[in-house]
Design a protein around this motif. Structure first.
Motif, PDB file in Angstrom:
ATOM      1  N   MET A  96      18.869   8.223  59.733  1.00  0.00           N
ATOM      2  CA  MET A  96      19.551   7.697  58.550  1.00  0.00           C
ATOM      3  C   MET A  96      19.803   8.759  57.494  1.00  0.00           C
ATOM      4  O   MET A  96      20.697   8.590  56.652  1.00  0.00           O
ATOM      5  N   LEU A  97      19.062   9.874  57.514  1.00  0.00           N
ATOM      6  CA  LEU A  97      19.361  10.967  56.588  1.00  0.00           C
ATOM      7  C   LEU A  97      20.782  11.467  56.804  1.00  0.00           C
ATOM      8  O   LEU A  97      21.533  11.702  55.851  1.00  0.00           O
ATOM      9  N   GLY A  98      21.158  11.638  58.078  1.00  0.00           N
ATOM     10  CA  GLY A  98      22.507  12.094  58.372  1.00  0.00           C
ATOM     11  C   GLY A  98      23.544  11.011  58.203  1.00  0.00           C
ATOM     12  O   GLY A  98      24.627  11.241  57.647  1.00  0.00           O
ATOM     13  N   VAL A  99      23.227   9.792  58.677  1.00  0.00           N
ATOM     14  CA  VAL A  99      24.174   8.683  58.567  1.00  0.00           C
ATOM     15  C   VAL A  99      24.496   8.395  57.104  1.00  0.00           C
ATOM     16  O   VAL A  99      25.638   8.071  56.754  1.00  0.00           O
ATOM     17  N   ALA A 100      23.507   8.526  56.233  1.00  0.00           N
ATOM     18  CA  ALA A 100      23.732   8.277  54.803  1.00  0.00           C
ATOM     19  C   ALA A 100      24.776   9.216  54.228  1.00  0.00           C
ATOM     20  O   ALA A 100      25.623   8.814  53.416  1.00  0.00           O
ATOM     21  N   VAL A 101      24.750  10.483  54.642  1.00  0.00           N
ATOM     22  CA  VAL A 101      25.748  11.443  54.162  1.00  0.00           C
ATOM     23  C   VAL A 101      27.142  11.063  54.668  1.00  0.00           C
ATOM     24  O   VAL A 101      28.124  11.082  53.912  1.00  0.00           O
ATOM     25  N   ALA A 102      27.236  10.701  55.945  1.00  0.00           N
ATOM     26  CA  ALA A 102      28.533  10.315  56.507  1.00  0.00           C
ATOM     27  C   ALA A 102      29.066   9.053  55.847  1.00  0.00           C
ATOM     28  O   ALA A 102      30.277   8.920  55.620  1.00  0.00           O
ATOM     29  N   GLY A 117      33.399  15.023  53.020  1.00  0.00           N
ATOM     30  CA  GLY A 117      33.202  14.877  51.583  1.00  0.00           C
ATOM     31  C   GLY A 117      33.708  16.070  50.795  1.00  0.00           C
ATOM     32  O   GLY A 117      34.257  15.918  49.697  1.00  0.00           O
ATOM     33  N   ARG A 118      33.528  17.256  51.370  1.00  0.00           N
ATOM     34  CA  ARG A 118      34.033  18.453  50.689  1.00  0.00           C
ATOM     35  C   ARG A 118      35.557  18.424  50.586  1.00  0.00           C
ATOM     36  O   ARG A 118      36.141  18.854  49.585  1.00  0.00           O
ATOM     37  N   THR A 119      36.203  17.879  51.628  1.00  0.00           N
ATOM     38  CA  THR A 119      37.663  17.826  51.652  1.00  0.00           C
ATOM     39  C   THR A 119      38.211  16.819  50.650  1.00  0.00           C
ATOM     40  O   THR A 119      39.201  17.087  49.961  1.00  0.00           O
ATOM     41  N   VAL A 120      37.580  15.646  50.562  1.00  0.00           N
ATOM     42  CA  VAL A 120      38.117  14.585  49.698  1.00  0.00           C
ATOM     43  C   VAL A 120      37.487  14.577  48.307  1.00  0.00           C
ATOM     44  O   VAL A 120      37.920  13.819  47.436  1.00  0.00           O
ATOM     45  N   GLY A 121      36.452  15.387  48.098  1.00  0.00           N
ATOM     46  CA  GLY A 121      35.862  15.495  46.774  1.00  0.00           C
ATOM     47  C   GLY A 121      34.637  14.634  46.535  1.00  0.00           C
ATOM     48  O   GLY A 121      34.131  14.591  45.407  1.00  0.00           O
ATOM     49  N   THR A 122      34.123  13.961  47.550  1.00  0.00           N
ATOM     50  CA  THR A 122      32.901  13.156  47.364  1.00  0.00           C
ATOM     51  C   THR A 122      31.645  14.007  47.523  1.00  0.00           C
ATOM     52  O   THR A 122      30.553  13.553  47.198  1.00  0.00           O
ATOM     53  N   VAL A 123      31.803  15.216  48.048  1.00  0.00           N
ATOM     54  CA  VAL A 123      30.710  16.195  48.107  1.00  0.00           C
ATOM     55  C   VAL A 123      31.230  17.470  47.455  1.00  0.00           C
ATOM     56  O   VAL A 123      32.017  18.205  48.046  1.00  0.00           O
ATOM     57  N   ARG A 124      30.804  17.697  46.230  1.00  0.00           N
ATOM     58  CA  ARG A 124      31.322  18.846  45.473  1.00  0.00           C
ATOM     59  C   ARG A 124      30.352  20.019  45.468  1.00  0.00           C
ATOM     60  O   ARG A 124      30.756  21.176  45.463  1.00  0.00           O
ATOM     61  N   THR A 125      29.075  19.725  45.436  1.00  0.00           N
ATOM     62  CA  THR A 125      28.064  20.779  45.432  1.00  0.00           C
ATOM     63  C   THR A 125      26.996  20.455  46.471  1.00  0.00           C
ATOM     64  O   THR A 125      26.923  19.336  46.995  1.00  0.00           O
ATOM     65  N   GLY A 126      26.154  21.435  46.731  1.00  0.00           N
ATOM     66  CA  GLY A 126      25.080  21.209  47.684  1.00  0.00           C
ATOM     67  C   GLY A 126      24.123  20.115  47.244  1.00  0.00           C
ATOM     68  O   GLY A 126      23.485  19.467  48.073  1.00  0.00           O
ATOM     69  N   ARG A 127      24.044  19.882  45.945  1.00  0.00           N
ATOM     70  CA  ARG A 127      23.130  18.855  45.433  1.00  0.00           C
ATOM     71  C   ARG A 127      23.587  17.452  45.825  1.00  0.00           C
ATOM     72  O   ARG A 127      22.778  16.537  45.927  1.00  0.00           O
ATOM     73  N   ASP A 128      24.879  17.280  46.054  1.00  0.00           N
ATOM     74  CA  ASP A 128      25.394  15.948  46.401  1.00  0.00           C
ATOM     75  C   ASP A 128      24.832  15.456  47.740  1.00  0.00           C
ATOM     76  O   ASP A 128      24.673  14.252  47.951  1.00  0.00           O
ATOM     77  N   ILE A 129      24.562  16.388  48.658  1.00  0.00           N
ATOM     78  CA  ILE A 129      24.090  15.978  49.990  1.00  0.00           C
ATOM     79  C   ILE A 129      22.718  15.320  49.923  1.00  0.00           C
ATOM     80  O   ILE A 129      22.544  14.193  50.412  1.00  0.00           O
ATOM     81  N   PRO A 130      21.691  15.956  49.321  1.00  0.00           N
ATOM     82  CA  PRO A 130      20.405  15.234  49.210  1.00  0.00           C
ATOM     83  C   PRO A 130      20.505  13.984  48.350  1.00  0.00           C
ATOM     84  O   PRO A 130      19.751  13.021  48.572  1.00  0.00           O
TER      85      PRO A 130
END
Length: 512
Positions: free
Chosen positions: A101-107, A326-339
C-alpha cells in the motif's frame, strides 16, 4: 409548488423479504473487531471444556498427538499478555499489505489509477464498452475499495456518453468490482492479505509452509477474463432488457462530469508506461544471468527473491509510475510529496490495521490452544471415512462461505474465521492450501453485490438514484442478482475445469 402524492409501500415478499431479514440479522452483529473479541471468549471457554475432557488427535503429518490447551489457565493468561505485541507484529498479512500500500498510495494519490480507469473507457466503441468496463473493474482491484469509489460513477458516465442507460453502467461497474473482487489480471493487496492468512493457517500442520501473493495468480488472471465475459453476456442479454423495460423518469438529476483526459494526463500516462517498461526490463535483465542474486537456490526463477518478495517489487513499481505520472501532471512537485502521499494512503488503512489486531490475537489463541488442529484432524478423518473427495469437499466450502459472506462482507475477517479450520483439514486430505484459497475466492466474491450489508451496495444505490429517484434496494437487487448467481455458477465450473485439467494455480503452485 407541485404537490406530490406519497406512494403506498409495496409489500415485501420473496427473495427481497429474505434479504431484508438477512440485513436485519447482519445489523445485529457486532463490528468485526468486537466479533473476534467475542469469538476469543468463546474459544477460551471451548478450550477449557475440551482440555478438561482430554480432547486430542493424532496428526498424521507429524505422527504426534495434539492435545487441547486451555486458555483459562495461568499458562494461557501469561501467553495472552506476553505475546500480544508479538502476535500483532508477526501477523503475516500485516507487513505485506503495508508495504504494497505504500506504493499503491502514491499511484492513487497522484491521480494515476483514476486516470488509467478513465482512459480505459473514454474512447471505447459502444459495442465493446460493457466488456471493457467489466475488465477494467478487474484491473481496478489493485486499488482495493477505492475501485468502488472511482469506477461506479465512472461506469455511469461512460454509458451515458454513448447514449446508454447510466444506471446500467453503474450496475456493471459495481457487480464487476464487487462480485469479482478476488479476481484480477494484476497482483492486488487482497492477494497479500489472503496469502498471509492462508500461511498462518497452513503452518498449524506444516510450520515451514509459505503461501505467496502469487500463489493463485494464474487462476486469478483466467478468472478475470471469464468473469468479464460473463458480465458482458448477462448484461446484454438480460440486464439491459430489464433496464429498458423500466418506466421512464424525467426527474433524475444528472451531474455533467468530464470523462475524457486532459493533455497532461495523457502525457503522464505515457511517461508512466515507459517508466514501468524500463523498470520491468531492468528486473528481467538482472535475472538473466544464472548466477544472478535475483535467482533462487539452484538458479530457480520460481523461488527467486523477485517472486518470494513480490510485495516489495510491486510497491516499488507503483511508487515509480505514480511518481512519474504525478511529476508530469503536477500532483508530485517535490520529493516530500511522495512520503506525504504514502502517509495519506496508510491513514486510509487504519480501519483494517485495527481489525488486524483483533484477528491476530484470535488466530494466535486458536493455534496455541490446538483447538483448530484437533478440529481439522477430526474433520479430515470424518471426510475420509465418509468417502468425500476433493470435488465434493470444495462444494462444502463454497456453500458455507457463500452463506457467511452475506453477513460478514469483510473478506479478510471471514477467511480469518474459517481458514484455520478448512486449510489444515484439506491439507490432511492432500489438498494444497493454495487450492482451498482459490475456492474461497469464489465464495468470498460472488454474493458481495447482492447483500445490503455491503456499504458499497448502499453507495451504488445512491449513484443510480441520481438517474432514477424511485430506485430502491429492490431495484438494485433485481439488476445485480442475475449477474451474481450466473458469476457464481460460471466461476465454480471454471474452477472445476481448471482443477480437472491440472493447470498450475500460480508460479510453481500445482493445483493437485
Amino acid at each position: 409548488m407541485t404537490a406530490t402524492t406519497e406512494r403506498p409501500a409495496k409489500p415485501i415478499s420473496g427473495l427481497l423479504a429474505v434479504l431484508v431479514r438477512i440485513e436485519r440479522a447482519g445489523n445485529k452483529l457486532p463490528h468485526p473487531f468486537w466479533l473476534f473479541g467475542v469469538l476469543s471468549v468463546v474459544l477460551a471457554l471451548a478450550s477449557w471444556a475440551l482440555s478438561a475432557a482430554g480432547a486430542s488427535a493424532l496428526n498424521p503429518a507429524t505422527d504426534k498427538t495434539v492435545t487441547v490447551h486451555s486458555l483459562v489457565s495461568g499458562e494461557g493468561l501469561r501467553m495472552m499478555i506476553s505475546d500480544a505485541v508479538t502476535n500483532y507484529a508477526t501477523f503475516p498479512p500485516l507487513g505485506t499489505i503495508l508495504v504494497v500500500m505504500l506504493g499503491v498510495a502514491v499511484a492513487d494519490r497522484s491521480g494515476l489509477l483514476p486516470a488509467m480507469l478513465r482512459a480505459a473507457v473514454a474512447r471505447v466503441p459502444a459495442r465493446w464498452l460493457t466488456f471493457t468496463l467489466a475488465f477494467s473493474a478487474m484491473v481496478a482491484h489493485v486499488a482495493s475499495d477505492a475501485a468502488y469509489v472511482v469506477l461506479v460513477p465512472l461506469g455511469a458516465m461512460a454509458f451515458r456518453a454513448v447514449g446508454r442507460s447510466p444506471m446500467l453502467g453503474a450496475v456493471v461497474a459495481f457487480v464487476s468490482v464487487s462480485a469479482g473482487y478476488d479476481a484480477s489480471p494484476l497482483v492486488t493487496p487482497t492477494d497479500a492479505v489472503l496469502s498471509g492468512l492462508t500461511t498462518a493457517a497452513a503452518q498449524t500442520v506444516d510450520p515451514g509452509y509459505v503461501v505467496t501473493p502469487l500463489s493463485n495468480y494464474f487462476f486469478s488472471l483466467g478468472s478475470s477474463l471469464v468473469l468479464a465475459v460473463v458480465v458482458t453476456v448477462v448484461t446484454e442479454k438480460v440486464i439491459a432488457r430489464r433496464v429498458a423495460a423500466m418506466p421512464e423518469e424525467d426527474d433524475a438529476t444528472e451531474a455533467v462530469e468530464e470523462l475524457t483526459l486532459r493533455d497532461d494526463e495523457r502525457r503522464g500516462l505515457r511517461h508512466a508506461g515507459l517508466a514501468l517498461l524500463l523498470y520491468a526490463g531492468l528486473i528481467v535483465a538482472a535475472m538473466i544471468p544464472s548466477g544472478s542474486p535475483l535467482r533462487g537456490e539452484g538458479a530457480s526463477i520460481v523461488q527467486s527473491p523477485v517472486l518470494t518478495g513480490i510485495a516489495v517489487v510491486l510497491s516499488v513499481a507503483f511508487l515509480i509510475v505514480g511518481a512519474v505520472y504525478g511529476r508530469t501532471v503536477g500532483t508530485v512537485r517535490t520529493g516530500r510529496d511522495i512520503p506525504d502521499h504514502m502517509a495519506k494512503g496508510l491513514r486510509e488503512m487504519a480501519p483494517i490495521l485495527v481489525l488486524f489486531f483483533a484477528i491476530s490475537q484470535f488466530l494466535a489463541y486458536f493455534k496455541w490452544t490446538g483447538v483448530g488442529e484437533v478440529m481439522a484432524i477430526r474433520g479430515a478423518d470424518l471426510l475420509k471415512s465418509a468417502g468425500i473427495t476433493g470435488p465434493v469437499a470444495f462444494l462444502g466450502v463454497l456453500a458455507v462461505c457463500t452463506c457467511i459472506n452475506l453477513l460478514v462482507t469483510s473478506g479478510s475477517a471471514q477467511w480469518a474465521l474459517v481458514g484455520p479450520v478448512f486449510v489444515p483439514m484439506f491439507m490432511l486430505l492432500d489438498i494444497p492450501p493454495e487450492v482451498t484459497q482459490a475456492v474461497y475466492r469464489i465464495a468470498d466474491s460472488c454474493t458481495n453485490a447482492m447483500t445490503p450489508m455491503s456499504a458499497y451496495f448502499v453507495m451504488t444505490l445512491g449513484v443510480i438514484q441520481r438517474y432514477r429517484r424511485s430506485a430502491g434496494i429492490g431495484t438494485l437487487l433485481s439488476l445485480t442478482l442475475p449477474l451474481c448467481l450466473t458469476m457464481l455458477v460460471a466461476w465454480t465450473l471454471f474452477f472445476y475445469a481448471w482443477w480437472a485439467l491440472g493447470i498450475p494455480l500460480g508460479p510453481g503452485v500445482p493445483v493437485r
